[in-house]
Design an enzyme around this catalytic site. Structure first.
Site, PDB file in Angstrom:
ATOM      1  N   HIS A  59     -20.062-110.425 -54.361  1.00 27.42           N
ATOM      2  CA  HIS A  59     -20.337-110.584 -55.893  1.00 27.42           C
ATOM      3  C   HIS A  59     -20.206-109.029 -56.452  1.00 27.42           C
ATOM      4  CE1 HIS A  59     -23.988-109.824 -53.944  1.00 27.42           C
ATOM      5  NE2 HIS A  59     -24.718-109.371 -55.293  1.00 27.42           N
ATOM      6  N   ASP A  82     -25.219-103.093 -56.437  1.00 21.69           N
ATOM      7  CA  ASP A  82     -25.764-102.311 -55.125  1.00 21.69           C
ATOM      8  C   ASP A  82     -24.768-102.515 -54.151  1.00 21.69           C
ATOM      9  OD1 ASP A  82     -26.918-105.085 -55.747  1.00 21.69           O
ATOM     10  OD2 ASP A  82     -28.005-104.907 -53.848  1.00 21.69           O
ATOM     11  N   HIS A  84     -26.305-117.404 -56.270  1.00 23.90           N
ATOM     12  CA  HIS A  84     -27.115-116.211 -56.646  1.00 23.90           C
ATOM     13  C   HIS A  84     -27.243-116.030 -57.965  1.00 23.90           C
ATOM     14  CE1 HIS A  84     -28.858-112.280 -55.737  1.00 23.90           C
ATOM     15  NE2 HIS A  84     -27.760-111.629 -56.219  1.00 23.90           N
TER      16      HIS A  84
END
Length: 286
Positions: free
Chosen positions: A61, A65, A153
């Protein structure tokens, strides 16, 4: 055999001992980098590899980060590849990946121009090919197969997990997700599951709501273990720890998972390696 190396086990919070989320998969002579968090190239070098040795980059994704060093991977592969007509870096990710890669190349536009002007053998910008998927087979070459499936998510969407298969061995990389049926289907019978591990009990104790917010779209250690148990995998590999375990705390984290998942559990510092052999994870899901 498929080799899994946890290049970066950290989180968005900078940690002097942990790089950002990233996992290296070696299978059938091919090398896959799954996500490219902060500091990934230093960890890749420590693992005996480099950007110019990657077969493909797989992105679960587009959270910062997980793509923090995307530009570094692209540029470093470009300047450290010395063969004529280099093979483009294959980048596989969810819809939106091409836009991010284009923006990254634009951000490095000045640097790319400087290098082309300075080096006679660099005559074109970095060669990349982006492939966007949400489901199905995303790679098949020389006996190595990679499948993708949606994960959950939200509000980050779309997000995907990957399953790498070679010669009877298989590894699933869940990325950031809460438990979901599509991940269960992708993971069923796999040799190993690489899964994020969030300690909700510790995060919920933090006084900042922005920090506590992460609990509603990440799996707990126990939920990761439950996903592994339902799927009948042979090895649960925990990574992307939030918060990072302090020295001596790994046994505590392992115990939380072992209360639910009774097979092999792996977790550790950056560069922790696990070998996944054919036949591991053949226990029927249930």
């Amino acid at each position: 055999m498929i080799e899994v190396t946890l290049l970066g086990t950290g989180s968005p919070i900078p940690d002097p001992d942990r790089a950002g989320p990233s996992t290296l998969i070696r299978a059938g002579g091919q090398t896959f980098l799954v996500d490219c968090g902060r500091g990934v190239l230093q960890r890749l070098a420590a693992a005996g590899s480099g950007a110019n040795q990657l077969t493909a980059l797989l992105l679960t994704h587009l959270h910062s980060d997980h793509i923090a060093d995307l530009g570094d991977v692209i540029i470093t592969r470009w300047v450290t590849t010395f063969t004529p007509d280099p093979v483009p870096l294959q980048i596989i990710g969810p819809p939106g990946t091409a836009q991010v890669v284009d923006a990254m190349l634009a951000a490095f536009g000045h640097d790319i121009g400087y290098r082309i002007a300075h080096h006679a053998d660099l005559t074109a910008p970095p060669a990349v090919q982006v492939h966007e998927y949400t489901d199905g087979e995303v790679w098949a070459l020389d006996g190595v197969r990679v499948l993708a499936a949606p994960t959950d998510h939200r509000p980050v969407a779309p997000t995907i997990g990957f399953r790498v298969e070679h010669a009877g061995a298989s590894v699933v990389l869940a990325g950031d997700t809460v438990p979901c049926q599509t991940l269960d289907a992708l993971t069923a019978g796999a040799g190993a599951l690489v899964h994020t591990a969030i300690r909700h009990d510790l995060v919920e104790a933090v006084g900042l709501q922005r920090i506590r917010d992460i609990c509603d779209y990440h799996s707990t250690v126990q939920q990761a273990a439950d996903t592994a148990a339902r799927a009948g995998v042979g090895i649960l590999i925990l990574t992307h720890y939030v918060p990072s375990p302090a020295p001596g705390q790994y046994d505590e984290w392992r115990a939380l998972a072992a209360g639910i998942f009774d097979r092999q559990i792996e977790l550790g510092d950056d560069l922790h390696r696990v070998q996944v052999h054919p036949g591991v994870g053949v226990r029927p899901a249930g």
